[in-house]
Design an enzyme around this catalytic site. Sequence first.
Site, PDB file in Angstrom:
ATOM      1  N   CYS A 122       0.796  -1.270  -0.053  1.00  0.00           N
ATOM      2  CA  CYS A 122      -0.055  -0.119  -0.058  1.00  0.00           C
ATOM      3  C   CYS A 122       0.945   1.419  -0.031  1.00  0.00           C
ATOM      4  CB  CYS A 122      -0.931   0.040   1.095  1.00  0.00           C
ATOM      5  SG  CYS A 122      -0.807  -1.236   2.325  1.00  0.00           S
ATOM      6  N   ARG A 174       7.273 -11.077   5.227  1.00  0.00           N
ATOM      7  CA  ARG A 174       6.927 -10.951   6.529  1.00  0.00           C
ATOM      8  C   ARG A 174       7.357 -11.948   7.406  1.00  0.00           C
ATOM      9  NH1 ARG A 174       0.341 -10.139   5.349  1.00  0.00           N
ATOM     10  NH2 ARG A 174       0.711  -8.639   3.685  1.00  0.00           N
ATOM     11  N   GLN A 177       1.612 -10.929  -3.759  1.00  0.00           N
ATOM     12  CA  GLN A 177       0.166 -10.692  -3.578  1.00  0.00           C
ATOM     13  C   GLN A 177      -0.173 -10.218  -5.030  1.00  0.00           C
ATOM     14  OE1 GLN A 177       0.410  -7.877  -0.283  1.00  0.00           O
ATOM     15  NE2 GLN A 177      -0.960  -9.380   0.713  1.00  0.00           N
ATOM     16  N   ASP A 199      -2.106  -7.895  -5.746  1.00  0.00           N
ATOM     17  CA  ASP A 199      -2.516  -6.531  -4.862  1.00  0.00           C
ATOM     18  C   ASP A 199      -3.079  -5.476  -5.701  1.00  0.00           C
ATOM     19  OD1 ASP A 199      -3.185  -5.515  -2.529  1.00  0.00           O
ATOM     20  OD2 ASP A 199      -1.013  -5.222  -1.983  1.00  0.00           O
ATOM     21  N   HIS A 206      -5.103  -1.435  -5.026  1.00  0.00           N
ATOM     22  CA  HIS A 206      -5.554  -0.237  -4.304  1.00  0.00           C
ATOM     23  C   HIS A 206      -6.465   0.600  -5.350  1.00  0.00           C
ATOM     24  CE1 HIS A 206      -2.216  -1.752  -2.016  1.00  0.00           C
ATOM     25  NE2 HIS A 206      -3.038  -1.508  -1.096  1.00  0.00           N
ATOM     26  N   LYS A 215     -14.422  -5.205   5.964  1.00  0.00           N
ATOM     27  CA  LYS A 215     -13.981  -5.711   4.768  1.00  0.00           C
ATOM     28  C   LYS A 215     -14.849  -6.939   4.210  1.00  0.00           C
ATOM     29  CE  LYS A 215     -11.358  -9.210   7.620  1.00  0.00           C
ATOM     30  NZ  LYS A 215     -10.499 -10.115   7.604  1.00  0.00           N
ATOM     31  N   HIS A 229      -8.498  -1.718  -0.479  1.00  0.00           N
ATOM     32  CA  HIS A 229      -7.546  -2.783  -0.558  1.00  0.00           C
ATOM     33  C   HIS A 229      -8.236  -4.061  -1.192  1.00  0.00           C
ATOM     34  CE1 HIS A 229      -4.715  -0.578   2.181  1.00  0.00           C
ATOM     35  NE2 HIS A 229      -5.693  -0.222   2.594  1.00  0.00           N
TER      36      HIS A 229
END
Length: 643
Positions: free
Chosen positions: A337, A366, A384, A386, A388, A467, A513
């Site tokens: 992000c 991570r 990911q 991912d 946004h 979410k 997200h």
Amino acid sequence: MSSHLIRITLPDGKVLEFKRGATVADVAAAIGPGLAKAALAAELDGEVVDLGRPLERDTGLRIITERDPAALSLLRHSAAHVLATAVRQLRPGAQIGFGPAIDEGFYYDFGVEAPFTPDDLEAFEMEMERVVQANHSFERHRVTKEEARGLFQDDPLKLERLEELGDDEVITVYRDGPFLDLCRGPHVPSTGRLKHFKLLSAAGAYWRGDERRPMLQRIYGTAFFKAEELDQHLERLEEARKRDHRVLGKELDLFLVDQRVGSGLILWRPHGAIIRSEIEDYEKELIRRHGYEIVYTPHLMNERIFEVSGHLENFAENMFGPVEIEGTRFRPKPMNCPGHICLYQAAQRSYRDLPIRYAEFGTVYRNERSGVLHGMLRVRGFTQDDAHIFCTEEQVPSEIGALLDLVDEMLRTFGYPYSIELSTRPEKALGTVQQWKGAEDALRSVLEARGLDYRVEEGGGAFYGPKLDFKLIDAIGRSWQGPTVQLDFNLPERFQIEYVGDDNGRHRPVMLHRVLVGSMERFVGGLIEHYAGAFPLWLAPEQVRILPISEEWIAEASACADLLRGRGVRAFLVERDSLSYRIREAELRKVPYMGVIGEREAADGTVAVRTRGAGKKQQVMERGAFLDRVLEGIRTRSLGLEA
RNA sequence: GCUCCGGUAGCUCAGUGGUAGAGCACUUCCUUGGUAAGGAAGGGGUCGAGGGUUCAAUUCCCUCCCGGAGCUCCA
């Protein structure tokens, strides 16, 4: 006098009268002898109680039999007691912890000197059989706290639990034969009801899940009403074991973990990489069609950005430590992000620019504790898919709607049925209650407008916004974490991101997200298990294997392979060893199509096509027709193989 | 990270206080095959690493590393 009589209302509306103090079993008997025998428990105005429970007042009552969905957990909870009964017989010193029913069975935690061995489990199972044979009744007794203290004076774990109970709470104990447990119940009437059960494993488990507390020994087991159901369950466990992505990943040369590289770090072998890149290509095509722009951001970023984002504050224990470069500290990114926000802020944004949708196959790192690492499913570095979405508040519903379409299209492609969960405001949350309610309502109304079923997970949202979670159901009925969509009230504030509205004023955009597959590693690991290694044609690392009957036909077979390869099909020629051997090998590798070429096929320009899993049912066809069939299967990303 | 179990050939595994074996895979040769293993020969191992006990350790003991089942956590 009517005060001695109570009125029991059955689900069909019929009302029966009983003397006060009649038990649930009496009611069942009054309804019919068959039901009396089948009855396990009953639901009284929403509360599940034992058959022996006396009825004190007018109430609605529903008898619970084996067929009731609530019955299985009742049986399993009782099975846990039977297990504890057996363990106490064989190991009188074992302290008893908790023993609940769980989704797939039950467990019981014991405090013992030495851990249990597989032999112990076998002995416990045999002892359980004896407890079942003895057919002890499960007797419920109400006791005072003081009485309970006396009953469990040698069970410190139970005493600890007991002291947590409020003084006005009803405290009950259950006895079956020699065993007494502090337990809320309810239970099946007697141990004899437990017929089909199996102990499955033993492992350490912290008392109350707290790693600072002593480790107990947990025994897992399962129980069913019918032998076939137990057998089916055990077969399913066996099936899951056979589908283990770590085993198949090795057999099919998909990925590896090398300790020289490190735990939790995946190396994709060429065949695994094909699967991944096919998924990525598909997804790129999909999201471009849905109005996303693809971006890339670095793996390493100045740690100050994670101060701004709050990651150092809230996520530090999951982040890898800093790398110092010329006096500045950098960190491997744990999320994408912050980078995407920088991209957003690269220009002044107008409401006319929104929504902006940035997507990235972003690799993040991570720090996970070593004990939780698991194949591709739980790793320390993963990519990911991912994205946004920066939009105005008014655009949220249409963006959510578009995401639902996207998710649906994608999950259909992979053949996953799914369910939806809406997670709402947790105790500790950022933003105003008003803001949350607005966001939650927006999510709800989009789901409802589409007539979609969903479950609400009260308080399950992240601290920064509500979410939607999509739960996948795989081929053997297991549930997996799928796509998620999160609203974020936090980062737009922290980074002070803005757009200029039609009023020429500055406004804060809403940030969404979302991930579709989540992590490529986990998703592919899940797919391996979902497909049991037999990938649909478009994903199969090797799509066609061409087999000449003998050396004489290599040239002919090679021409056929070239024809396919020329159109982008992953077709390979295998020429050595006997035909039977090569067919066996191709079946084991789960290659979708085999094309056999010998004298006959060479003579008339055909190929004998054998389809994965179809055995000897081969089909001789024109090579062009075969090519078309393969191309069509790939183009449509068909889940099945046309035979 | 913690508890327990495990680590022997590329893979799956057997085995022993006197420095190792099978099947598959691999290499070579023979076989030229019609739908799930044709035949033969051969190469390959610091028995996870280090230390200790012992005349002798892959085997027994200790420490560490790695893997697995769980606990906890999560994409």
